[in-house]
Every structure is written in structure tokens, then in C-alpha cells.
Design a protein around this motif. Sequence first.
Motif, PDB file in Angstrom:
ATOM      1  N   MET A 133       2.120  22.878 124.995  1.00  0.00           N
ATOM      2  CA  MET A 133       0.775  23.277 125.441  1.00  0.00           C
ATOM      3  C   MET A 133       0.582  24.611 126.051  1.00  0.00           C
ATOM      4  SD  MET A 133      -2.057  20.690 126.216  1.00  0.00           S
ATOM      5  CE  MET A 133      -3.210  21.382 127.444  1.00  0.00           C
TER       6      MET A 133
ATOM      7  N   SER B 154      -8.870  29.411 122.701  1.00  0.00           N
ATOM      8  CA  SER B 154      -8.665  28.359 123.251  1.00  0.00           C
ATOM      9  C   SER B 154      -9.349  27.233 122.312  1.00  0.00           C
ATOM     10  CB  SER B 154      -9.825  28.430 124.608  1.00  0.00           C
ATOM     11  OG  SER B 154     -11.107  28.845 123.796  1.00  0.00           O
ATOM     12  N   LEU B 155     -10.411  27.252 121.770  1.00  0.00           N
ATOM     13  CA  LEU B 155     -10.919  26.313 121.064  1.00  0.00           C
ATOM     14  C   LEU B 155     -10.035  26.044 119.593  1.00  0.00           C
ATOM     15  CD1 LEU B 155     -14.683  26.447 121.647  1.00  0.00           C
ATOM     16  CD2 LEU B 155     -12.875  25.260 122.859  1.00  0.00           C
TER      17      LEU B 155
ATOM     18  N   MET C 269      -6.284  25.616 120.588  1.00  0.00           N
ATOM     19  CA  MET C 269      -5.489  24.574 121.595  1.00  0.00           C
ATOM     20  C   MET C 269      -6.099  23.330 121.135  1.00  0.00           C
ATOM     21  SD  MET C 269      -4.006  25.970 123.741  1.00  0.00           S
ATOM     22  CE  MET C 269      -3.539  24.837 124.729  1.00  0.00           C
ATOM     23  N   LEU C 270      -7.144  22.935 120.512  1.00  0.00           N
ATOM     24  CA  LEU C 270      -7.562  21.683 119.915  1.00  0.00           C
ATOM     25  C   LEU C 270      -6.496  21.005 119.146  1.00  0.00           C
ATOM     26  CD1 LEU C 270     -11.540  21.453 119.376  1.00  0.00           C
ATOM     27  CD2 LEU C 270     -10.171  20.172 120.988  1.00  0.00           C
ATOM     28  N   PRO C 271      -6.302  21.892 117.914  1.00  0.00           N
ATOM     29  CA  PRO C 271      -5.120  21.240 117.081  1.00  0.00           C
ATOM     30  C   PRO C 271      -3.860  21.041 117.862  1.00  0.00           C
ATOM     31  CG  PRO C 271      -6.020  23.248 116.051  1.00  0.00           C
ATOM     32  CD  PRO C 271      -6.725  23.103 117.338  1.00  0.00           C
TER      33      PRO C 271
ATOM     34  N   MET D 113      -3.439  20.516 121.113  1.00  0.00           N
ATOM     35  CA  MET D 113      -3.508  19.098 121.756  1.00  0.00           C
ATOM     36  C   MET D 113      -3.492  17.676 121.122  1.00  0.00           C
ATOM     37  SD  MET D 113      -6.178  19.435 124.971  1.00  0.00           S
ATOM     38  CE  MET D 113      -5.777  18.115 125.712  1.00  0.00           C
ATOM     39  N   LEU D 114      -4.158  17.868 119.798  1.00  0.00           N
ATOM     40  CA  LEU D 114      -4.606  16.612 119.211  1.00  0.00           C
ATOM     41  C   LEU D 114      -3.753  16.455 117.907  1.00  0.00           C
ATOM     42  CD1 LEU D 114      -8.454  16.702 119.473  1.00  0.00           C
ATOM     43  CD2 LEU D 114      -6.660  15.639 120.730  1.00  0.00           C
ATOM     44  N   LEU D 115      -3.050  17.454 117.197  1.00  0.00           N
ATOM     45  CA  LEU D 115      -2.406  17.322 116.032  1.00  0.00           C
ATOM     46  C   LEU D 115      -0.826  17.460 116.237  1.00  0.00           C
ATOM     47  CD1 LEU D 115      -4.332  18.938 113.326  1.00  0.00           C
ATOM     48  CD2 LEU D 115      -4.149  16.471 113.910  1.00  0.00           C
TER      49      LEU D 115
ATOM     50  N   LEU E 261     -17.872  24.189 114.832  1.00  0.00           N
ATOM     51  CA  LEU E 261     -16.890  23.245 115.285  1.00  0.00           C
ATOM     52  C   LEU E 261     -17.251  21.946 115.814  1.00  0.00           C
ATOM     53  CD1 LEU E 261     -14.109  24.273 116.690  1.00  0.00           C
ATOM     54  CD2 LEU E 261     -15.203  23.929 118.857  1.00  0.00           C
TER      55      LEU E 261
ATOM     56  N   PHE F 107     -11.123  14.943 113.927  1.00  0.00           N
ATOM     57  CA  PHE F 107     -10.344  14.346 114.907  1.00  0.00           C
ATOM     58  C   PHE F 107     -10.239  12.775 114.932  1.00  0.00           C
ATOM     59  CE2 PHE F 107     -10.030  18.556 116.223  1.00  0.00           C
ATOM     60  CZ  PHE F 107      -8.634  18.795 116.075  1.00  0.00           C
TER      61      PHE F 107
ATOM     62  N   ALA G  82      -7.471  11.655 113.733  1.00  0.00           N
ATOM     63  CA  ALA G  82      -6.108  11.998 114.263  1.00  0.00           C
ATOM     64  C   ALA G  82      -6.002  11.337 115.580  1.00  0.00           C
ATOM     65  CB  ALA G  82      -6.203  13.544 114.778  1.00  0.00           C
ATOM     66  N   THR G  83      -6.919  11.016 116.380  1.00  0.00           N
ATOM     67  CA  THR G  83      -6.861  10.389 117.538  1.00  0.00           C
ATOM     68  C   THR G  83      -6.690   8.929 117.690  1.00  0.00           C
ATOM     69  OG1 THR G  83      -9.266  10.390 117.765  1.00  0.00           O
ATOM     70  CG2 THR G  83      -8.105  12.213 118.876  1.00  0.00           C
TER      71      THR G  83
ATOM     72  N   LEU H 193     -16.756  20.990 125.764  1.00  0.00           N
ATOM     73  CA  LEU H 193     -15.996  22.269 125.555  1.00  0.00           C
ATOM     74  C   LEU H 193     -17.300  23.373 125.411  1.00  0.00           C
ATOM     75  CD1 LEU H 193     -13.333  21.409 122.904  1.00  0.00           C
ATOM     76  CD2 LEU H 193     -13.112  22.122 125.352  1.00  0.00           C
TER      77      LEU H 193
ATOM     78  N   PHE I 228     -17.681  26.031 128.347  1.00  0.00           N
ATOM     79  CA  PHE I 228     -16.787  27.359 128.059  1.00  0.00           C
ATOM     80  C   PHE I 228     -17.968  28.486 127.788  1.00  0.00           C
ATOM     81  CE2 PHE I 228     -12.837  25.414 127.015  1.00  0.00           C
ATOM     82  CZ  PHE I 228     -11.835  26.560 127.359  1.00  0.00           C
TER      83      PHE I 228
ATOM     84  N   MET J 228     -11.979  32.297 132.103  1.00  0.00           N
ATOM     85  CA  MET J 228     -11.558  31.552 131.050  1.00  0.00           C
ATOM     86  C   MET J 228     -10.438  30.470 131.618  1.00  0.00           C
ATOM     87  SD  MET J 228      -9.162  31.155 128.413  1.00  0.00           S
ATOM     88  CE  MET J 228      -8.245  32.852 128.884  1.00  0.00           C
TER      89      MET J 228
ATOM     90  N   PHE K 217     -10.826  26.719 131.645  1.00  0.00           N
ATOM     91  CA  PHE K 217      -9.776  25.955 130.752  1.00  0.00           C
ATOM     92  C   PHE K 217      -9.227  24.977 131.648  1.00  0.00           C
ATOM     93  CE2 PHE K 217      -6.106  25.032 128.541  1.00  0.00           C
ATOM     94  CZ  PHE K 217      -6.603  25.090 127.075  1.00  0.00           C
TER      95      PHE K 217
END
Lengths: 378, 370
Positions: free
Chosen positions: A192, A299-300, A303-305, A307-309, B27, B35, B38-39, B189, B193, B288, B292
Motif C-alpha cells: 500500500m 487515491s480512489l 487505492m480502493l482495489p 486495499m480491498l482486492l 463510484l 466490494f 470482496a470484503t 471517501l 476527499f 491530499m 488520505f
Amino acid sequence: MKKFISFVRKEFCHILRDKRTLLILLAMPVVMIMLFGFALSTEIKDVKVAVYDPSVDAASTRITHQIDASKYFTITRMISNTDEINDLFINNSVDMVIVLEENFYNRVLHEGNASIQVIADGSNTNVSAMGVVYLSNIVSSFQREMAQEKMEAAIGVGLTPVAPIMIETSSKMLYNPQLKSAFNFVPGVMGMVFMLICAMMTSISIVREKQRGTMEVLLVSPVKPFSIILSKTIPYLVISAFNFLTIMILSVFVLKVPVSGSLSWLFAVSTLFILVSLTMGIFISSVVSSQEVAILISSLVLMLPTMLLSGMLFPVESMPKLLQWCSYFVPAKWYIECVRMIMIGGLGIKYCLSQVLILFGFEVVLVSASIFTFKDRL
Amino acid sequence: MILKYLIEKEFKQLIRDPFIPKLIIVLPCLVMLIFPWATTMEIKHANLSIVDNDRSSTSRKFVDKLAATTYFNITDVSTNTDNAMKSIEYGISDVIVEIPNEFEKSIMREGKASVLFSANAINATKGSVATSYLDAIVLDFSNELTFENSPTIVSAPGGISIEPYYKFNPTMDYKIPMIPALIVLIMTLMCGFLPSMNIVGEKEEGTIEQINVTPVSKVTFILGKLIPYWIIGIVVFSLAMAVSLLLFGLSPVGSVVALYGVALIYIFAISGLGILISNYSNTLQQAMFMIFFFIVVMLLISGLFTPINSMPQWAQVIAYLNPLTYFVEIMRSLYLKGSTLHDVQYQIYALVVSFVILTTWAILSYRKRG
């Protein structure tokens, strides 16, 4: 070459001037490692349990004590009425309710058909599922104890009972004998942090030059456009190498996560991943034109994939097939696998050859894509 | 009145870059679509390598019993530990089950035997859950053997059966609890952001000077900046709820009005944080990284992914200073359990306090002098 070096120096000046960003760049890995190493654990602890015990006899109090004594559970209250259960869940005062039955001692010892009802909070699936597994273990060891005592009692009065067959089990936890969550997290944090620093910083710093109009000045200089871009990446490569060092020192000395494999291979693989992230940053910068968009994409969307995938928080093998295929396109997944094998597993590079080749493939594709989309005039 | 024009200006700026409106719509849908799958920390199956040193009928029976479970999947049976270790190293299997020599003999003679499990514990949870399951199977197997040998004289106390019931989620669908959590994630988010880039963006472009020379007051100015994000937050929230209803058939058990109310307070708080960071930053890059950093720490320590009770004391203190922790708790309670506002009143007070602090701070920290 001299021109190139002066460009690199210019980039370093940019970064050093912005103290606050630099501080975050250097402190981010430290905070992440500390958080993941000390604060976060996927293991359950002190799950709040309420017990309904209508019999209150030798067996039921004993099992209640054993549950309370385990590190996984804390009995917060004894309830006298099953009608209370619903309210306890609704105002979040318990995670689990254990309902024992009447005449528990007699049922366990003589009738052999006792049952324990466990009501777990399904709105927190991880805690509930693991709680039920650990509870079953406590109950079965309780059962063994009871059996043993009954046997001894029978021998004491001169009977010769038939001993039940006992198969002992012993478990060895390979690579991580103390079962620390940090062993799983450290490789994830590395993935990350490098992705964040390299991809985000590079893309933003290139786009900023475009947005402020200074890119034009750079492009008319005698330095080749390609070198300009390259010079932008060098400082981040250096910062990443520094972060690699901090992460290694922290994980070995503070978290006690050893580097079981070869440190130089680990460094080599990390460098490859850092290059992939840098190229990704360059690619993003060549397709967007404003800093805001570069930030949001890196960032979105990135980073999301990551972090999560990537298998950092959630095991990839439990995901549906379609998502597993998606995760193949997340470079961090391959890198994290490599780090796990080399650093934690202590395996040689030949075990993670396929992961390294895939990362290399990413690099080739990204480099060609960036060259293809790069414009040397604005 | 001026406020209205300020808000209009913000929206115009927002829409000018077509990427951002698209992001606001796409998004949340994507996150809610992908997700929840995935989670999951559920460990559906573990692969076993079996080393059967005994090769007797009892050991074979044991292996068959393992193979019959849905949880375990036997990848290889060998008589060589090195081979089994290879499959662990290559990641083909997760646990080695080693049956010792004379397994059957010692059961017959002494009524006792042992089995060794070696689990790949890099993922500690997976290792310990898999061996727990194996322990349970072994216990079951030894009870069966006892019963076969002496079906009439059962001297051991009988099995205590455990009947689990998962309230609010009887089928133990791992996706369900993640849905409110992911709604929280996407709102954090978006509403964190976007505002954090706002004021600092104007600083970088120099347009902030033009606002600063107008008679617009600090409060009006900051409110003008905040209100668009409140609206965006509510849009994102509704969108995420709609997707989860359409896709997973999950509608809130508790009152929808209450949910909107709480969501609004949370949006106020988090967008206040965004503006606050924007005030303190000089460049977009700085803003940023700050946002973050805060969002990642807040998300990780909110109990969204790992239980708060498992954290050490100091981390629990941080967790309870984090507005996200309360919002996650409220969302899970209202969405899945059907709690009322009264049941989560303390969490709501905490959210209101963080909203008041963050917004006041955001207004106070704004300086009209560049």
C-alpha cells in the motif's frame, strides 16, 4: 547526463521545500506499521457474552467459568429471562448470548444429550463465526474433562469402565507460531505504501507542472521529454527505498516479524514493484490534465482495489471467481504474495517466479502505454 | 442571499470538470456492486496435504472423514513429509495432517493415538480456524471409534451439542453486514476527499483572493463551501442504499428517516474535517496526503474491518475519539438490527459533538488574509 542530474536536483528541491508532505511521506509507513502491528487484529478478543443459566448446577457454573476465563470471551451479564435477549442485541450491549438448559448437570453426565444454544450477532459475521468455533472448542474440552472425571470416579468405586478412545491432536503453526496478525499485515502495508507514494506523488507532480504551465518551460529545454519524466521519478524512488528501510527496521525490531528469506531478493522484488507503481503514476499523468482528477484517480480508483482486492485485509481465495480474476489485475496482489513468501515464509526466489514475471509484465505494458500516450507538446 | 450565489458557483465549478460528477455517481455504485463480495473474511475451505504414515484401515477411514467435509479439500496424500511441505511452500495446501506410524495399533492397544497438524499461519486467523475445525473432526472421529468398539457400554458423558443461531443474519451471509459498512466507507471517501481539495484548489489557482476582497463573511463563505458537499453526501448515501436494495434486496430494518438524520450529521462532521484540512494546506498535494492519512487511519481504527474489542487499550481510546466508529455502530444497528434512535443515543451525541467541533474549527481557522 549533467542536465539530467540538474533536473533530478530540481525535483528534490520541490519535495524538500514542502516539509509537511515530506513528513507525511516518511511518517505514513511508520504509523501504518504501528497501527497494523499493534492496534489491528482480525483475531477476536473479549467478545461480550450474556449467559442464561436456568439450572445453576455444578456443570453449568463450571462451563460458564471456563468461557469467562478464555481470552476470547468476557461474560458481561447473567440474564434471568430469555425475553431480554432481543433488547440486549438491539442496544449493542452483547455480541453473543449462551442459553443453557434446565437440568444441565444431569443431562451432561447421565443422559448424554445436553445442548447449548448460542445466539450470535449475525450483523457482525466475523466475530460471530469465530466466536462459535472457539466456543465449540471450550465445550469439547469441558466434555473431555467431565469424561475423565467420571472414569476416575468409576475406577474409585471398583468398576472397570471401558475407556473412550482419545485421539490427541497437536497443532504446529508454521511461519507464525505466535499467531500474530502482523505477519499478514506487514506485506500488505508495504504494497500500500509504495503504491501510494509512487503512483500518487508522481502523477500529481507531473500534472501540477502541466496545470501551472511550467511543463511548457521544461519541454522547450534541451533535455529530452523522456528524461524530464524520468527525473521526476528518481526522488520518489529514493524516498521509497528509504521507506523500505524503515518498514524493515520497524517490522524486525519493533513488531518482531523476522525477515526469514533473502533480504536482497526482497529488495529486488520491492524495487520492481516500486517501478511498476511509478510507471502507473506516469501513465495516469499522461491521460489526465487536472490535479484534482489525478488525485481522485490515484487515491480512489487505485487505492480502493489495492486495499480491498490485494489480499491484505481479506483473503482473495474466499472471493467469488469473478473478483479473483479482477484481483489478478491489481499489481499489489502479486507483490504482496511475493513478500509473504520471501519475507515470512523464508522461501527462495524460485517459488515466486510466476509472481515476479507477472509484475515484470505489468511494467512492460505500463511503460509501452505511457510512451504511447506521452505527448511532447502540449 | 449571497449564500445562494456562492452555492451556485460551487456547483458550476464542480460540474465544469466532467470527471467529478461522473465519479460521484459511478463510484458509489461500483463500490456497492463489487466490494460486498470482496470484503469477506469467511474462510470457505482449506486445502489439506495428508501424510499417512500408517496406511491402515483406521487411518484411511479418518482421511475419508476429512474428505467428506465441505470445509476441507484434500490436495495430496503422501507418505513423505517433505512432499507435503513442498505443497505448503508453493501455496497449494494450507495444512499438513500427519498420521503417525502405528496409529491404528495404538488405538487398538491403548485406546490412544495422536495426530499432528502443521498449518500455514502467515494468515493467523486462517491457521487457527482451520486447526480448530480439524480438532472438532478428530473429536468426532474418536467418539465414533469408541462407539463402534463398545456400542453398549458408553461410559463417557454424551456429546454436548452446540446449536448456533445467528440473529439478524440467520444464513450467515457475509455480504449483509458489509453493506452498511461500505456505505460508510464511500460516504467518508466522497465527503472527505472532495471538500479537502476545494479551498486549497482555489488557493493554488489564486481565485481565493477574489473571494477574500468581497464583503462575504467567514461563516457564509465556509457554509457556501460545505453545503454542496452535504448535498453530494446525501446523493451518495441514497444511491448506495438504492443499489444495495436493488442488488442485495437489503432495506434498512430501522427507520429510514432516522438513518437519513444520522447520515446528515455524519456528513456535516466529515466534510467539516475536509474543509479544515483544506484551510491548513498550501498545495493540493499536501491536502491530499493529509486527508488520505486521516481517512485511512480513521477507517482502519473504526471497527469497520477488525473488531474494536481486539485492540489494545490505547487504540480503543483512539477508536472512541473517532467519529467514524460511532457512525459505523449506528449504521449497523439501524440498518441491520432495527434499533431505534433511543438505543444509539450516546453514539449520536458523540457524532453531534464531533460535528460541532470540526465545523466551528473549520470556520475559525479560515483566514481571509491569504
